[in-house]
Design an enzyme around this catalytic site. Structure first.
Site, PDB file in Angstrom:
ATOM      1  CD1 TRP A 183      -2.659   1.761   0.445  1.00 36.01           C
ATOM      2  CD2 TRP A 183      -1.335   2.517   2.088  1.00 36.01           C
ATOM      3  NE1 TRP A 183      -3.017   3.068   0.718  1.00 36.01           N
ATOM      4  CE2 TRP A 183      -2.217   3.547   1.714  1.00 36.01           C
ATOM      5  CE3 TRP A 183      -0.387   2.758   3.094  1.00 36.01           C
ATOM      6  CZ2 TRP A 183      -2.195   4.812   2.316  1.00 36.01           C
ATOM      7  CZ3 TRP A 183      -0.366   4.010   3.698  1.00 36.01           C
ATOM      8  CH2 TRP A 183      -1.271   5.026   3.313  1.00 36.01           C
ATOM      9  CD  GLU A 223      -4.638  -1.495   2.044  1.00 40.28           C
ATOM     10  OE1 GLU A 223      -3.437  -1.603   2.386  1.00 40.28           O
ATOM     11  OE2 GLU A 223      -5.548  -1.237   2.854  1.00 40.28           O
ATOM     12  CE  LYS A 225      -6.435   6.020   2.238  1.00 39.21           C
ATOM     13  NZ  LYS A 225      -5.707   5.891   3.484  1.00 39.21           N
ATOM     14  CG  ASP A 256      -8.685  -1.001   4.396  1.00 46.04           C
ATOM     15  OD1 ASP A 256      -9.798  -0.602   4.802  1.00 46.04           O
ATOM     16  OD2 ASP A 256      -7.647  -0.868   5.055  1.00 46.04           O
ATOM     17  CG  HIS A 259      -8.763   1.795   1.631  1.00 44.02           C
ATOM     18  ND1 HIS A 259      -7.481   1.393   1.320  1.00 44.02           N
ATOM     19  CD2 HIS A 259      -8.701   2.255   2.902  1.00 44.02           C
ATOM     20  CE1 HIS A 259      -6.689   1.571   2.357  1.00 44.02           C
ATOM     21  NE2 HIS A 259      -7.401   2.090   3.337  1.00 44.02           N
ATOM     22  CG  HIS A 283      -6.006  -4.389   5.319  1.00 46.60           C
ATOM     23  ND1 HIS A 283      -5.173  -3.314   5.116  1.00 46.60           N
ATOM     24  CD2 HIS A 283      -5.198  -5.456   5.532  1.00 46.60           C
ATOM     25  CE1 HIS A 283      -3.922  -3.722   5.201  1.00 46.60           C
ATOM     26  NE2 HIS A 283      -3.908  -5.015   5.441  1.00 46.60           N
ATOM     27  CG  ASP A 291      -9.323   4.531   5.547  1.00 43.45           C
ATOM     28  OD1 ASP A 291      -9.831   3.546   6.105  1.00 43.45           O
ATOM     29  OD2 ASP A 291      -8.159   4.561   5.125  1.00 43.45           O
ATOM     30  CG  ASP A 293      -8.034   2.599   9.555  1.00 43.99           C
ATOM     31  OD1 ASP A 293      -8.410   1.490   9.182  1.00 43.99           O
ATOM     32  OD2 ASP A 293      -7.411   3.391   8.813  1.00 43.99           O
ATOM     33  CG  ASP A 323      -5.291  -1.440   8.284  1.00 45.52           C
ATOM     34  OD1 ASP A 323      -4.656  -0.877   9.191  1.00 45.52           O
ATOM     35  OD2 ASP A 323      -5.317  -1.005   7.110  1.00 45.52           O
TER      36      ASP A 323
HETATM   37  C1  RNT Z   1      -3.966   2.817   4.774  1.00 42.42           C
HETATM   38  C2  RNT Z   1      -4.063   1.357   4.509  1.00 42.42           C
HETATM   39  C3  RNT Z   1      -2.906   0.538   4.996  1.00 42.42           C
HETATM   40  C4  RNT Z   1      -2.408   0.965   6.355  1.00 42.42           C
HETATM   41  C5  RNT Z   1      -1.372   0.036   6.953  1.00 42.42           C
HETATM   42  C6  RNT Z   1      -0.719   0.644   8.157  1.00 42.42           C
HETATM   43  O1  RNT Z   1      -5.110   3.500   4.451  1.00 42.42           O
HETATM   44  O2  RNT Z   1      -5.260   0.868   5.022  1.00 42.42           O
HETATM   45  O3  RNT Z   1      -3.245  -0.808   4.957  1.00 42.42           O
HETATM   46  O4  RNT Z   1      -3.457   1.088   7.262  1.00 42.42           O
HETATM   47  O5  RNT Z   1      -0.469  -0.338   6.006  1.00 42.42           O
HETATM   48 ZN    ZN Z   2      -5.518  -1.254   4.972  1.00 39.56          ZN
END
Ligand code: RNT
Ligand code: ZN
Length: 413
Positions: A183, A223, A225, A256, A259, A283, A291, A293, A323
């Site tokens: 990523w 990955e 986004k 993810d 994303h 993820h 995003d 998290d 994640d």
């Molecule tokens: C970031 C991505 C990625 C990170 C990690 C730390 O938006 O989700 O996966 O969260 O690599």
């Molecule tokens: Zn991620």
């Protein structure tokens, strides 16, 4: 009759064998991210996070050293049921005397060996790895692998190669494949003049990184986004870009769920990929308006996502990783609570009569399909979950243990 025995009988009536569900649950590996415990800072020199991602909150007890982070991961893992892998980022390199002398383009396996030892000693099934293309002075104008600057790009390509080499050693050490996820935060705050150039450079950079891929010991995904903080107008590694990249290079996509645009249904995406890929990496996180998290919870989004993971009998095709990075609550709880929420969601998926519902659907009996959806919601999953925990000497009453660790360990930091 115990509550579990009763629940077992109730589920048997709707054609579901709860013993089998519990056995299946124990086989599904989850790769636990190491970065919840220290707010994604790592140990290789950075003291803040950048690259469009952000940890918010200042709950006391952040792990400041490798020893603290390992102790925290050990504590958290001891409260998580099921099969676990440890997911490392390159910025968690333990450089020792080489700190300040060796940069990310020169990392080798030896800087991660203590992590491998730690993972083996603490019952992890394997270790996965991520190159760290963020929070580093060599990012130029927010770009790494897609930078127009040759020296910048070269540095990050070399970092990518070192990461694949390290991953191969990790794979060998465990006798299973190390999963590597690429990523990068590359993007632009304002409207780009050139949308193509950065993407062509990113394509060529990853192509070069992949020349050192050891397929016997390593699996790779990219990955995508949609946007990041400070890079709102353009993301080089978009969904379309990586979907085509992975398909043409024989690697995998990592989805993810944070994303995508908030109204997109991420649960709907996996089946499109299942039609074309051998594996899908995910993820799992919780995004609140962006995003963000947040720690995963047992909500409808997670339930829908996990149902898609288990319902076709193809759970083995999924590479599941966590994640999130919440610094506003006890970080050990954020790890444990999130992982358990995912596992509850997977269990709910396994306790749902999908076969019957699909049969009704194929016959055009949408009334029955909806009837079954609603009926299933109130079945006694709690008793099956408790039995799953009990079989591993765990229980849902884990708050006090986390609080005790907070009082005795975290609050002294
Ligand atoms: C970031 C991505 C990625 C990170 C990690 C730390 O938006 O989700 O996966 O969260 O690599
Ligand atoms: Zn991620």
């Amino acid at each position: 009759m115990s509550r579990y025995q009763e629940a077992k009988a109730i589920y048997a009536k709707v054609g579901i064998d709860t013993d089998q569900v519990i056995a299946k649950m124990k086989e599904i590996p989850i790769s636990i991210h190491c970065w919840q415990g220290d707010d994604v800072i790592g140990f290789d020199g950075s003291d803040s996070l950048s690259g469009g991602i952000q940890t918010t909150g200042n709950y006391p007890g952040r792990a400041r050293t490798p020893e603290e982070l390992m102790a925290d991961i050990k504590k958290a893992a001891s409260l998580m049921p099921g099969k676990k892998r440890l997911n490392l980022h390159a910025c968690y390199a333990l450089l020792g005397e080489d700190k300040g002398k060796v940069d990310r383009d020169q990392y080798t396996y030896k800087y991660f060996e203590p992590w491998i030892k730690f993972a083996k000693e603490n019952g992890f099934d394997g270790v996965d790895f991520n190159p760290t293309f963020f929070a580093h002075p060599k990012m130029k104008d927010g770009l790494s692998l897609s930078s127009p600057d040759e020296a910048t790009r070269r540095f990050w390509i070399e970092h990518g190669k070192r990461s694949l080499e390290i991953a191969a050693e990790i794979g060998k050490a465990f006798g299973n494949k190390c999963f590597v996820n690429i990523w990068i935060p590359d993007g632009m705050k304002d409207i780009p003049a050139d949308r193509l150039g950065p993407r062509l450079r990113l394509r060529d950079s990853i192509d070069e990184i992949l020349t050192v891929l050891d397929k016997e010991h390593v699996q790779v995904a990219v990955e995508s986004k949609v946007f990041g903080i400070g890079v709102e107008s353009y993301t080089v590694g978009s969904g379309d870009f990586y979907m085509n990249y992975a398909a043409t290079r024989g690697i995998f996509c990592l989805i993810d769920n944070g994303h995508y645009h908030p109204t997109e249904n991420v649960a709907d995406k996996y089946s499109s990929l299942l039609a074309f890929y051998d594996n899908i990496a995910v993820h799992l996180t919780r995004s609140v308006r962006w995003d963000s998290d947040h720690m995963a919870i047992f909500d409808d989004t997670m339930k829908d996502i996990c149902a898609e993971i288990v319902k076709y009998g193809m759970v083995d095709k999924f590479i599941i990783a966590t994640d999130w990075f919440d610094a506003s609550i006890n970080r050990i709880f954020a790890w444990v609570g999130g992982v358990r929420a995912i596992q509850k969601s997977l269990m709910l998926g396994l306790l749902t009569p999908w076969k019957e519902m699909i049969e009704a659907e194929e016959k055009g009996d949408f009334t029955k399909r909806l009837y079954l959806t609603e009926r299933n919601k109130m079945l006694p999953i709690e008793d099956v979950w408790e039995e799953y925990l009990r079989s591993q000497n765990l229980s849902e009453e884990f708050y006090d243990e986390i609080k005790e660790y907070e009082d005795k360990v975290l609050s002294l930091r």
